[in-house]
Design an enzyme around this catalytic site. Structure first.
Site, PDB file in Angstrom:
ATOM      1  N   ARG A 145      -9.698  -0.149  15.577  1.00  0.00           N
ATOM      2  CA  ARG A 145      -9.640   0.476  14.571  1.00  0.00           C
ATOM      3  C   ARG A 145     -10.487   0.117  13.470  1.00  0.00           C
ATOM      4  O   ARG A 145     -11.514   0.489  13.247  1.00  0.00           O
ATOM      5  CB  ARG A 145      -8.072   0.480  14.040  1.00  0.00           C
ATOM      6  CG  ARG A 145      -7.880   1.462  12.924  1.00  0.00           C
ATOM      7  CD  ARG A 145      -6.527   1.686  12.531  1.00  0.00           C
ATOM      8  NE  ARG A 145      -5.963   0.528  11.919  1.00  0.00           N
ATOM      9  CZ  ARG A 145      -4.625   0.311  11.503  1.00  0.00           C
ATOM     10  NH1 ARG A 145      -3.692   1.357  11.481  1.00  0.00           N
ATOM     11  NH2 ARG A 145      -4.379  -0.844  10.820  1.00  0.00           N
ATOM     12  N   LYS A 196       0.871  -1.266  -0.080  1.00  0.00           N
ATOM     13  CA  LYS A 196      -0.076  -0.046   0.131  1.00  0.00           C
ATOM     14  C   LYS A 196       0.937   1.372   0.039  1.00  0.00           C
ATOM     15  O   LYS A 196       1.906   1.136   0.347  1.00  0.00           O
ATOM     16  CB  LYS A 196      -1.036   0.012   1.139  1.00  0.00           C
ATOM     17  CG  LYS A 196      -0.059  -0.080   2.540  1.00  0.00           C
ATOM     18  CD  LYS A 196      -1.181  -0.232   3.579  1.00  0.00           C
ATOM     19  CE  LYS A 196      -0.596  -0.189   4.923  1.00  0.00           C
ATOM     20  NZ  LYS A 196      -1.440  -0.235   6.301  1.00  0.00           N
ATOM     21  N   MET A 243      11.225  24.487   0.939  1.00  0.00           N
ATOM     22  CA  MET A 243      10.491  23.569   0.180  1.00  0.00           C
ATOM     23  C   MET A 243      11.504  23.001  -0.921  1.00  0.00           C
ATOM     24  O   MET A 243      11.262  21.498  -1.079  1.00  0.00           O
ATOM     25  CB  MET A 243       9.736  24.498  -0.686  1.00  0.00           C
ATOM     26  CG  MET A 243       8.871  23.515  -1.613  1.00  0.00           C
ATOM     27  SD  MET A 243       7.662  24.719  -2.685  1.00  0.00           S
ATOM     28  CE  MET A 243       6.589  25.232  -1.593  1.00  0.00           C
ATOM     29  N   TYR A 266      15.226  30.566   6.966  1.00  0.00           N
ATOM     30  CA  TYR A 266      14.006  31.269   7.319  1.00  0.00           C
ATOM     31  C   TYR A 266      14.000  31.172   8.935  1.00  0.00           C
ATOM     32  O   TYR A 266      14.392  30.255   9.668  1.00  0.00           O
ATOM     33  CB  TYR A 266      12.837  30.458   7.014  1.00  0.00           C
ATOM     34  CG  TYR A 266      12.490  30.749   5.533  1.00  0.00           C
ATOM     35  CD1 TYR A 266      12.270  31.956   4.904  1.00  0.00           C
ATOM     36  CD2 TYR A 266      12.542  29.410   4.545  1.00  0.00           C
ATOM     37  CE1 TYR A 266      11.909  32.039   3.793  1.00  0.00           C
ATOM     38  CE2 TYR A 266      12.277  29.844   3.213  1.00  0.00           C
ATOM     39  CZ  TYR A 266      11.988  30.905   2.773  1.00  0.00           C
ATOM     40  OH  TYR A 266      11.947  31.196   1.371  1.00  0.00           O
TER      41      TYR A 266
END
EC number: 5.1.1.1
Length: 357
Positions: free
Chosen positions: A131, A36, A304, A256
């Site tokens: 779950r 998956k 990014m 940043y």
């Protein structure tokens, strides 16, 4: 000038070796290899075709199963969350797909479906994870209904899922397995409960089918045990290149938010990878990166498209040098710890602009 940007190297030999380790741990169990989330970020079709020895494949969505069928994969495929729409039942039958049942809605959809061949079904029991799965008190009702239905193949598989098997000191796993045994051990149906952590740490849980996911890709599923301890090899290596080197003086800041301040004169390397490629945004200062045979620490916030690392005052690194973000010499588990996450997330988050080799 030729500089390599973010690149993932997939080592299919390591994948096959890991499969061999898994089989050595559970030689009498069939293997449902879990693919998956795009094969945990390694490539759904690529991984399936590299594992012809697996007995079946597990996916989360019907779209993943159909992608495998379109690619020519004929092995049994199991939908690990079952179907979400009544119309999916006909698609399962037409494509020889198997499904888990864990709700009344899924049960009723299968029992009332108009199909020309019986479906292979895995009945999921909630033994304590809370779950997915039917309650133990519902087991007899579901088992009887599925066993009597002409729409269901006789070879009904009984399954559950561990919640704490990664912690060998947590007795929840023993309690879950005891519930599973009480409900199923007197029946002749094939059974399955062991995920990767169950395979490695709880031998009694192997049963007829095991379901390796994370460990297939060379990552340890156990708390306190590395992949090397278990004999696993990482299948994925994530790399990129140094694209700039800046000289920075004591007291100056990088990135940043001025989140990293230089404690002494040094050189900062800029590497062409960031959260836009899947590198974790929350990796902290000090997260290791491999460069020219040594570990250099992350210095400043992840951008990014770029990260910055402290190369040291005496660095000999050059633009174009290859940096390894995780791989054989720098386990993804370690990077995940610095990023306050888990290796599953890092592997699955590789974005589509990253080149695969």
């Amino acid at each position: 000038m030729s500089i390599r940007t973010a690149t993932v190297h997939i080592d299919l030999n390591a994948l096959v070796d890991n499969y061999g380790i898994i089989k050595s741990m559970a030689p009498y169990s069939k293997v449902l290899a879990v693919l998956k989330a795009n094969g945990y970020g390694h490539g759904l079709v690529r991984i399936a075709k590299a594992l012809p020895q697996a007995d079946a494949f597990g996916v989360a969505r019907i779209e993943e199963a159909l992608e495998l069928r379109t690619a020519g994969v004929i092995k049994p495929i199991v939908l690990l969350e079952g179907v979400f729409d009544d119309a999916d039942i006909a698609i399962l039958a037409a494509n020889n797909l198997q499904t888990i049942v864990h709700t009344n809605e899924q049960l009723n959809a299968i029992l009332s479906a108009d199909i020309d061949r019986p479906l292979k079904v895995w009945l999921k029991i909630d033994t304590g994870m809370h779950r997915l799965g039917i309650a133990p008190s519902q087991f007899n009702e579901f088992y009887s209904a599925l066993s009597k239905s002409d729409n269901v193949h006789d070879d009904l598989v009984l399954m559950s899922h561990f919640s704490c098997a990664d912690d060998l000191n947590n007795q929840t796993t023993s309690q879950q397995f005891a519930i599973f045994e009480q409900l199923t051990q007197q029946l002749s149906n094939p059974r399955s409960i062991a995920n990767s952590a169950g395979i490695c740490g709880w031998q009694q849980s192997h049963c007829d089918w095991i379901r390796p996911g994370l460990m297939l890709y060379g990552v340890s599923p156990l708390i306190g045990k590395s992949s090397q301890n278990i004999g696993l090899k990482p299948v994925m290596t994530l790399q990129s290149s140094v694209i700039a080197i800046q000289q920075v003086k004591k007291g100056e800041t990088v990135g940043y938010g001025a989140a990293w301040q230089c404690q002494e004169n040094t050189f900062i390397g800029v590497i062409a990878i960031g959260y836009g490629d899947g590198y974790p945004r929350h990796a902290s200062n000090g997260t290791p990166v491999l460069l020219n045979g040594r570990r250099v620490p992350l210095a400043g916030r992840v951008s990014m498209d770029m990260i910055t690392v402290d190369l040291g005052a005496d660095c000999q690194d050059k633009i174009g040098d290859i940096a390894t973000l995780w791989g054989a010499e720098l386990p993804v588990e370690e990077v995940a710890t610095y990023a306050t996450t888990i290796p599953y997330e890092l592997l699955c988050n590789i974005t589509r602009r990253v080149k695969y080799i």
